[in-house]
Enzyme design. Structure first.
Site, PDB file in Angstrom:
ATOM      1  N   LYS A  94      18.726  -4.283  23.685  1.00 40.99           N
ATOM      2  CA  LYS A  94      18.332  -5.239  25.036  1.00 40.99           C
ATOM      3  C   LYS A  94      18.688  -5.811  26.041  1.00 40.99           C
ATOM      4  O   LYS A  94      18.562  -7.270  25.890  1.00 40.99           O
ATOM      5  CB  LYS A  94      17.081  -5.641  24.475  1.00 40.99           C
ATOM      6  CG  LYS A  94      16.326  -4.582  23.669  1.00 40.99           C
ATOM      7  CD  LYS A  94      15.123  -5.199  22.570  1.00 40.99           C
ATOM      8  CE  LYS A  94      14.227  -4.259  21.743  1.00 40.99           C
ATOM      9  NZ  LYS A  94      14.467  -3.529  20.180  1.00 40.99           N
TER      10      LYS A  94
HETATM   11  O1  LIG Z   1      13.292  -1.308  21.430  1.00 39.32           O
HETATM   12  C1  LIG Z   1      13.128  -0.858  20.030  1.00 39.32           C
HETATM   13  O2  LIG Z   1      13.569  -0.435  19.660  1.00 39.32           O
HETATM   14  C2  LIG Z   1      11.854  -1.341  19.975  1.00 39.32           C
HETATM   15  C3  LIG Z   1      11.204  -1.924  20.424  1.00 39.32           C
HETATM   16  C4  LIG Z   1       9.707  -2.193  19.991  1.00 39.32           C
HETATM   17  O3  LIG Z   1       8.690  -2.207  21.174  1.00 39.32           O
HETATM   18  N1  LIG Z   1       9.654  -2.468  18.821  1.00 39.32           N
HETATM   19  C5  LIG Z   1      10.055  -1.982  18.198  1.00 39.32           C
HETATM   20  O4  LIG Z   1       9.667  -2.513  17.157  1.00 39.32           O
HETATM   21  N2  LIG Z   1      11.970  -1.891  18.692  1.00 39.32           N
HETATM   22  C6  LIG Z   1      13.011  -2.090  17.564  1.00 39.32           C
HETATM   23  O5  LIG Z   1      12.609  -0.923  16.780  1.00 39.32           O
HETATM   24  C7  LIG Z   1      12.638  -1.032  15.287  1.00 39.32           C
HETATM   25  C8  LIG Z   1      11.725  -1.023  14.551  1.00 39.32           C
HETATM   26  O6  LIG Z   1      12.006  -1.338  12.762  1.00 39.32           O
HETATM   27  P1  LIG Z   1      11.156  -1.133  11.924  1.00 39.32           P
HETATM   28  O7  LIG Z   1       9.662  -1.241  12.638  1.00 39.32           O
HETATM   29  O8  LIG Z   1      11.795  -1.704  10.674  1.00 39.32           O
HETATM   30  O9  LIG Z   1      10.817   0.672  11.849  1.00 39.32           O
HETATM   31  C9  LIG Z   1      13.230  -2.218  15.314  1.00 39.32           C
HETATM   32  O10 LIG Z   1      14.208  -2.341  15.153  1.00 39.32           O
HETATM   33  C10 LIG Z   1      12.530  -3.059  16.330  1.00 39.32           C
HETATM   34  O11 LIG Z   1      13.900  -4.465  16.795  1.00 39.32           O
END
Ligand SMILES: O=C(O)c1cc(=O)[nH]c(=O)n1[C@@H]1O[C@H](COP(=O)(O)O)[C@@H](O)[C@H]1O
Length: 278
Positions: free
Chosen positions: A93
């Site tokens: 990001k």
């Molecule tokens: O850009 C991202 O990957 C991201 C954007 C977003 O809106 N929400 C989000 O959860 N993420 C990322 O996606 C992953 C979600 O992880 P889990 O919730 O464990 O499946 C993490 O690495 C977050 O940082």
């Protein structure tokens, strides 16, 4: 990796699963702590157990950067271990003035050879375009994120009634092409996803938020898929921490297989492969 190769891999594996390697040293099984690099040992086992089921791995750099030099070493070993033909995402990001953004792009594309980097668009065009200047590399720009805080700015209405995120998507889409630019669309944003697909019909979306954050795979697929699939659905904790004993990798495989099976059936009902020769 270019778009054609990505679409081919989705069709071949019948999967648009991206596994998030959000590897937290404090959450990995105890027995791995005897390894010289426990984070890499964990990632290696997860990759070995799931590489036929997913088309992408996303490495969230926060989980590595917090460990300093050791974390960067684990990240490097992990990116080098991911097999050819699997789309890699540096979830960093980033977002800064053009001169600095160029250095971030070199870090992830040249030094670490990722296929893509997530970028925050708040600083505007010159902060994003340096990531679009590399052949077969991608910028993945935040569109509408999965978190509660998306209401603070992204879901605020502008004077003309449009959401701020809509303006960001429409403007951002003009900076790149569907061949080098994707958008992040949170899986928790089910009400908005069809609207977003209408705004940017051809772009791929990285969709995080299935699993631990409660996003619904079938709903987002029905509303967000395009003829090329156009989705990479990320699951991190829901797969990598499916188990925490000696069999953690087998448990991760079982969880990944469930997602892949559901994806195969969604692909065939929503975006079936074109007939050969068409
Ligand atoms: O850009 C991202 O990957 C991201 C954007 C977003 O809106 N929400 C989000 O959860 N993420 C990322 O996606 C992953 C979600 O992880 P889990 O919730 O464990 O499946 C993490 O690495 C977050 O940082």
């Amino acid at each position: 990796m270019n778009r054609q190769e990505l679409v081919h891999s989705i069709r071949e594996k019948q999967s648009y699963l991206c596994i998030g390697l959000d590897t937290d040293l404090h959450r990995i099984p105890r027995h791995l702590h005897t390894h010289a690099d426990p984070v890499f040992a964990f990632n290696k086992a997860i990759i070995d157990a799931t590489k036929d089921l997913c088309v992408s791995y996303k490495i969230n750099t926060a989980f590595y950067e917090c460990m300093g030099i050791r974390g960067w070493e684990s990240l490097q070993r992990t990116i080098e271990y991911i097999p050819e033909g699997i789309f890699t995402i540096a979830d960093a990001k980033r977002g800064d003035i053009g001169n600095t953004a160029t250095q971030y792009a070199k870090t992830f594309f040249d030094t670490y050879n990722f296929d893509s980097v997530t970028v925050a668009p708040y600083m505007g065009q010159d902060s994003v375009t340096p990531f679009l200047a590399f052949t077969d590399k991608w910028a993945i720009m935040l569109g509408l994120t999965s978190n509660e805080g998306s209401k603070d700015f992204q879901l605020q209405r502008m004077e003309d009634g449009e959401y701020l995120y809509e303006k960001v998507l429409k403007t951002g889409a003009g900076w790149g092409t569907p061949d080098n630019l994707m958008f992040v669309v949170g899986a928790t944003q089910t009400e908005q996803i069809a609207r977003i697909r209408a705004l940017v019909p051809d772009h791929f979306f990285l969709v995080p938020g299935v699993g631990a954050q409660g996003g619904d795979l079938a709903e987002i697929s029905k509303r967000g898929m395009n003829k090329d699939c156009g989705l990479l659905v990320n699951v991190s904790r829901g797969i990598i921490y499916a188990g925490n004993g000696e069999d953690f990798a087998a448990d991760a495989r079982t969880a990944a297989l469930q997602y892949q099976s559901e994806m195969a059936s969604l692909l065939s009902s929503i975006a079936p492969a074109p007939a050969v020769g068409v």
